[in-house]
Design an enzyme around this catalytic site. Sequence first.
Site, mmCIF file in Angstrom:
data_model
loop_
_atom_site.group_PDB
_atom_site.id
_atom_site.type_symbol
_atom_site.label_atom_id
_atom_site.label_comp_id
_atom_site.label_asym_id
_atom_site.label_seq_id
_atom_site.Cartn_x
_atom_site.Cartn_y
_atom_site.Cartn_z
ATOM 1 N N SER B 216 19.089 -95.827 93.516
ATOM 2 C CA SER B 216 18.038 -95.368 94.427
ATOM 3 C C SER B 216 17.626 -93.964 94.002
ATOM 4 C CB SER B 216 18.528 -95.409 95.878
ATOM 5 O OG SER B 216 19.705 -94.670 96.041
ATOM 6 N N ASP B 248 20.971 -97.272 103.246
ATOM 7 C CA ASP B 248 21.565 -98.438 103.919
ATOM 8 C C ASP B 248 20.534 -99.555 104.061
ATOM 9 O OD1 ASP B 248 23.893 -96.936 104.158
ATOM 10 O OD2 ASP B 248 23.341 -96.192 106.145
#
Lengths: 308, 308
Positions: B216, B248
Site C-alpha cells: 500500500s 484495514d
Amino acid sequence: MILTVTLNTALDITYTVGTLTPHTSHRVGEVAERPGGKGVNVARVLSALGHETVVTGFAGGPVGAVLRDLLAPLPPRDALVATAGSTRRTIAVVDAASGDTTQLNEPGPVVAPEEWAAFLERYAELLREAEAVALCGSLPPGIHVGAYAELVRRARAAKVPVLLDTDGEPLRRGIAARPDLVKPNTEELARLTGAREPLRAARDARRRGAHTVVASLGADGLLSVGPDGVWQAAGAGPVRGNPTGAGDSMVAALLAGVVEGIPWQQNLARAVALSAATVAAPAAGEFDRAAYERLLPGVRVSERAVSA
Amino acid sequence: MILTVTLNTALDITYTVGTLTPHTSHRVGEVAERPGGKGVNVARVLSALGHETVVTGFAGGPVGAVLRDLLAPLPPRDALVATAGSTRRTIAVVDAASGDTTQLNEPGPVVAPEEWAAFLERYAELLREAEAVALCGSLPPGIHVGAYAELVRRARAAKVPVLLDTDGEPLRRGIAARPDLVKPNTEELARLTGAREPLRAARDARRRGAHTVVASLGADGLLSVGPDGVWQAAGAGPVRGNPTGAGDSMVAALLAGVVEGIPWQQNLARAVALSAATVAAPAAGEFDRAAYERLLPGVRVSERAVSA
C-alpha cells in the site's frame, strides 16, 4: 469513623512512555491502575494514619467495577452507590526520563436524579456514624451545582464537622452553606475571590461562609484563617518529588486532627509535614512515613498579628 | 465465511481535547469506545461488504469484556478465546480543531502457553469452515515471534487462502511460511527488506516467500507483485480525510475479492477505491459507501512491463 465523599470517583491509570510527542504514536511501557478521585485518596491516607474510614460517592459500569475490585482489599470501607453510567478514567502519561506528567481526565458518568436520591439516603445513614466528613473533588455531569451546599447543610444538621475541597461554582455555592473547613489552593482561592494574595483571598473566603480557611501554598506550606486567628505553617525547606496527592494528604491530616481534638497549631504542623512527606514519596499519592517523622519537628507554625 | 485473526485485540478509545499540550492537564470533551485491533476492523469492513465473517484471537479481563459487549451487536461473529490477562486499550487523543491525533497503545496481556494452545485448537476448528483467513496486527506479550508462521502453515495445510498483515520480526518469520498474500505499507516493506523503493522491496518480499505482495502506497494507491506480473493501481486524485483504517479496508477488499474469485485487476481497483473511501469517511475506520461507488470507476490499473 471518618467519611469521605467522592461524587466523581476515577480509575487512575498511569502510562509510562519515553517522551510524549503530540501527533505521533507511542507504545506504552508500563500500565498502572489504582482507585482514585480526591476523596478516595484522602481515605487511603486516613487509613494509613490509623483512622477507620468509609468512602461513598458513585461508581458504575465496567470501569466502576474495576475501581471497586481494586478498592476491596484496601482498608477504607466501600459504601459507594451504583450508577448506570460508567465511572471515568483519568490517564497520567509520565515521560520516563523527566517524570513530567500529562493528564487526560474523562468527564464522568451522567448521574440520574434517582441515583442522586439514593446517594442522599446513603449519606444520611453514614452521617449517623461519622465523626467527620470530607467532600472532595469535581461533580460528575447531571448533578446540580449546589450539590455540595446540600451535603454541607446535611452534615451541619447532623452535627458532623464537614470539610469541603472542590473548585469553581460548586465551591462558591458550597462555601455559602458554612462548612467547618475549606482547603483551597491559591489558584482555587483566586478563582473564588478574584484575589491572588493568599491572606486577602482567604479572608474573603471566610466572609463567604467558611468557618476556617486553610489555603495550601505548595512549597510554602499553608495559611490558616479562622476563629483562632491567622496562622502560617511551613516546613524547614523545599522537598523534591511529585506533588500529586499532596493536597489530599493535607485534607486527611486536617480531618484526622479535628477528630483527634488536637490543638490547632499542632494540626497545622502535621498537615504541612504529611503534605511534604507525600511529595517526597516515590509513588504518586502515597506518603513516606519516615520522611513524615523527620519533617514534622522542622515545621514552624507562627501566628500573624492581623485580624482574621 | 471469512476468518480474521487478531491476537492483540484492543478497546479503541478516542478522546477529543482542545489541543494536546504535554505536561499540562486536559478535560476530555468526548469519549468514544469501539472494538479494535486490525483483524476486528477488517472483519467489520468485510461484514459491510456482505461477507459472513468470524473474528478470533484473544480477549480477557474487564477491558476484554467491554470489547466483547461492543462486538456482540455487530455482524462479525465473536469466536475470541479468553485470556486471564486484560485486553489492551489504545487511546487516540484527537485535537478538536486540527483533527491531529496522538496515539497511546498499551502492550496487551501476557498470553499463557495453555491459552495459546486453546487458541490453536479454536483456529483449527474455524479453518474447516473458512474460505479465507486474514492474520492481522501485533503480537501480545508471551506469544512466540514465529506465531504467524505457524498460523500461515496451518492455513496452507488446510488449503485456506491466507493473508498476513503485520510488521517487524513476526512479518519476517511469517512471510517465510509462504502466505498467499501480504499487504505491507512502504515503511513495513523497508523494515523487512532494507529497500525503500517499493518495486524493489516488494520483489524482495516475494523472494522471501509471499506468493503475492500488495504494497500500500498511501495516496498513490498500491503496487501488486505476484504470479500475474506487476500491477499498479491508483485513484483519480488525492482524497482528503482520516487515513486511519485505510490499510484495514484494503485488506478486507483484497480478501473479499479472493473469495469472490474476481479477476485480479478488478480486485486491485476495488482495494484502492475502498481504501480511499475509508479516508473520505468522517469516522475513523468506517468507509463511505457513496464515495466508494463514485471512486471505483476512476481507479486506473496498469501492468508494468517488468518481471515480478
